[in-house]
Enzyme design. Structure first.
Site, PDB file in Angstrom:
ATOM      1  N   SER A  86       0.893  -1.165  -0.086  1.00 17.95           N
ATOM      2  CA  SER A  86      -0.124  -0.037   0.317  1.00 17.95           C
ATOM      3  C   SER A  86       1.103   1.075   0.175  1.00 17.95           C
ATOM      4  CB  SER A  86      -0.961   0.046   1.126  1.00 17.95           C
ATOM      5  OG  SER A  86      -1.988   0.758   1.214  1.00 17.95           O
ATOM      6  N   ASP A 125      -5.002  -3.144  -2.910  1.00 17.47           N
ATOM      7  CA  ASP A 125      -4.246  -2.821  -1.958  1.00 17.47           C
ATOM      8  C   ASP A 125      -3.639  -4.122  -1.384  1.00 17.47           C
ATOM      9  OD1 ASP A 125      -3.206  -2.168   0.558  1.00 17.47           O
ATOM     10  OD2 ASP A 125      -4.916  -0.812   0.984  1.00 17.47           O
TER      11      ASP A 125
END
Length: 480
Positions: A179, A319
């Site tokens: 991320s 993510d």
């Protein structure tokens, strides 16, 4: 507290660099007995008798230059946690800086022995034998990696951590990011030491990545924030390189974790081994695609002709923190990692981190209860809803909740920000230059108490790398 102790406590809190912090910490150790504790080898927290015997033996063999027996001993007995010398209780509980002198003596003796073996020019130890020994011993010993978590704008804290580790000369070659951490890892791993230093000196370095989409575009954008802004931010900070090109340019080993957007794929750790031609920029964009905030991303790679093409065009990725915020197992399998330095900024994890988190005991139990138990309950509730109602896409949400609930978020050494560093409501804000500077400084400050422990736990593996590098340079010179 004495007047002198108060003086050094204030100096510790107001330090602007590691040298100032260390000076104050050492002074406090002298005042409260920490310095005395370091000098005394005895402690129930490790096998000091074993380490003392190893130091004596290695020193004797090294001084006699008994290279054959030195190789034999190192191959048989060299372990990263010999006699439990990496026990967290040997750091910070009794002193602020460093640990037992006996432990540093052992590490120094091992490194001196490795350097002697590498640099000795004798017929009994030809280059091929030295290289085989160093490669096998390094493989057996393992090495460290720096893992950068997610955390939106809090992820800029990682830059301060990296900056301090790089300044101290203890930054691992293997860097993993998820991320927000994938963006920082991507910036680092695509810049050489000299380029990174120039980057750190820039006055106009900015990370404007967040902007709400217009209401009219919400349906087509499939996310609350405009991904074009995030992509521009990434493209401005990460050069147009593949994972293999980045490795060849900097010799750093970059890993970026991505999670599948559909239920028929599995999470992946992208690097120069598993995805050599994938573009780092697009991998970071995918790893930062927080579900509901940004749409899923299609990866791109450079084809044989050097053109950018879709990579696994039928799949989309989201993510990396959803499934593997801290991908220890995959990093170990691919890069022989057995020691993990984690910079952790995930806002739902940081408030519950303690100074030292171990694999067993009361602290990790409480951590699991506070962090994971609510996620497990939510997951169970979603499963009950799925049983009674036919809601499209609910199975994918359950799978993601399952992944988040069962992750490990800490490492052997975990660095994390103060809990009031940035309010939860502002983690999706763009930070201005002043806020960015504060964030970087907090990253450095949080690293200072961990420096000597990181230095000790990485010194032998760094010496292996240096020895193998010197061997490679000599071999190239001889070939020419």
């Amino acid at each position: 507290m004495s007047t002198m102790a108060k003086k050094y406590e204030i100096a510790l809190a107001e330090a602007t660099n590691y040298e100032e912090w260390r000076y104050a910490a050492l002074a406090l150790d002298e005042l409260d007995g920490g310095a005395k504790w370091r000098k005394e080898p005895e402690s129930p927290d490790y096998d000091y008798k074993l380490l003392a015997s190893r130091v004596k033996l290695l020193r004797q063999l090294r001084r006699r230059k008994d290279l054959d027996r030195l190789i034999y001993r190192l191959r048989e007995e060299l372990h990263g946690n010999l006699g439990n010398m990496a026990n967290p209780a040997l750091y910070h509980q009794h002193c602020r800086v460093g640990t037992k002198k006996l432990i540093t003596d052992y590490i120094d003796e091992v490194c001196a022995s490795l350097n002697l073996l590498c640099d000795s020019d004798v017929k009994a130890l030809p280059p091929m034998r030295k290289r085989i020994f160093l490669k096998r011993a390094a493989r057996s010993f393992g090495r460290s990696a720096l893992l950068l978590s997610g955390g939106a704008s809090l992820g800029l804290f990682h830059i301060g951590v990296i900056r301090e580790l790089e300044t101290q000369g203890i930054l691992p070659r293997v860097i993993t990011g998820s991320s927000a951490g994938s963006i920082v890892a991507g910036i680092l791993a695509t810049h050489t030491d000299e380029e990174w230093e120039m980057l750190m000196q820039r006055d106009d370095w900015r990370f404007d990545w967040a902007r709400l989409v217009r209401l009219t575009d919400l349906a087509t954008n499939r996310g609350l924030l405009d991904q074009k802004v995030l992509r521009t931010c990434i493209d401005q900070n990460i050069p147009d390189m593949t994972f293999l090109e980045a490795y060849q340019h900097t010799n750093r080993i970059l890993n970026i974790s991505v999670s599948p957007a559909d239920s028929h794929q599995f999470p992946r750790l992208l690097n120069y081994l598993t995805a050599p031609n994938v573009l780092v920029r697009r991998a970071a964009l995918a790893s930062a695609a927080i579900p509901g905030i940004f749409p899923a991303v299609q990866l791109r790679a450079r084809n044989f002709e050097g053109k950018s093409v879709a990579y696994m065009p039928q799949n989309r990725w989201i993510d990396g923190s959803v499934h593997e915020d801290i991908p220890k197992d995959k990093a170990n399998r691919l890069h022989n990692i057995n020691h993990y330095i984690v910079s952790q900024t995930n806002p739902y994890v940081v408030p519950f981190l303690n100074e030292e988190i171990e694999e067993t005991g009361l602290l990790p139990f409480l951590q699991d209860v506070v962090i994971k138990a609510p996620m497990v309950q939510i997951e169970h509730l979603l499963e009950l809803v799925q049983q009674h109602f036919n809601i499209p896409g609910l199975g994918s949400i359950i799978k993601k909740a399952h992944a988040v609930a069962r992750q490990t978020y800490s490492g052997d050494i975990t660095i994390y920000p103060e809990r009031n560093l940035l309010s939860l409501a502002r983690i999706f804000d763009n930070l201005g230059p002043t806020q960015l500077e504060v964030m970087l400084m907090e990253g450095r400050r949080a690293t200072w108490p961990k420096i000597e422990r990181i230095r000790n736990t990485t010194q032998i593996s760094r010496t292996f790398d240096q020895c193998l590098h010197r061997m490679a340079e000599r071999y190239r010179y001889v070939k020419r």
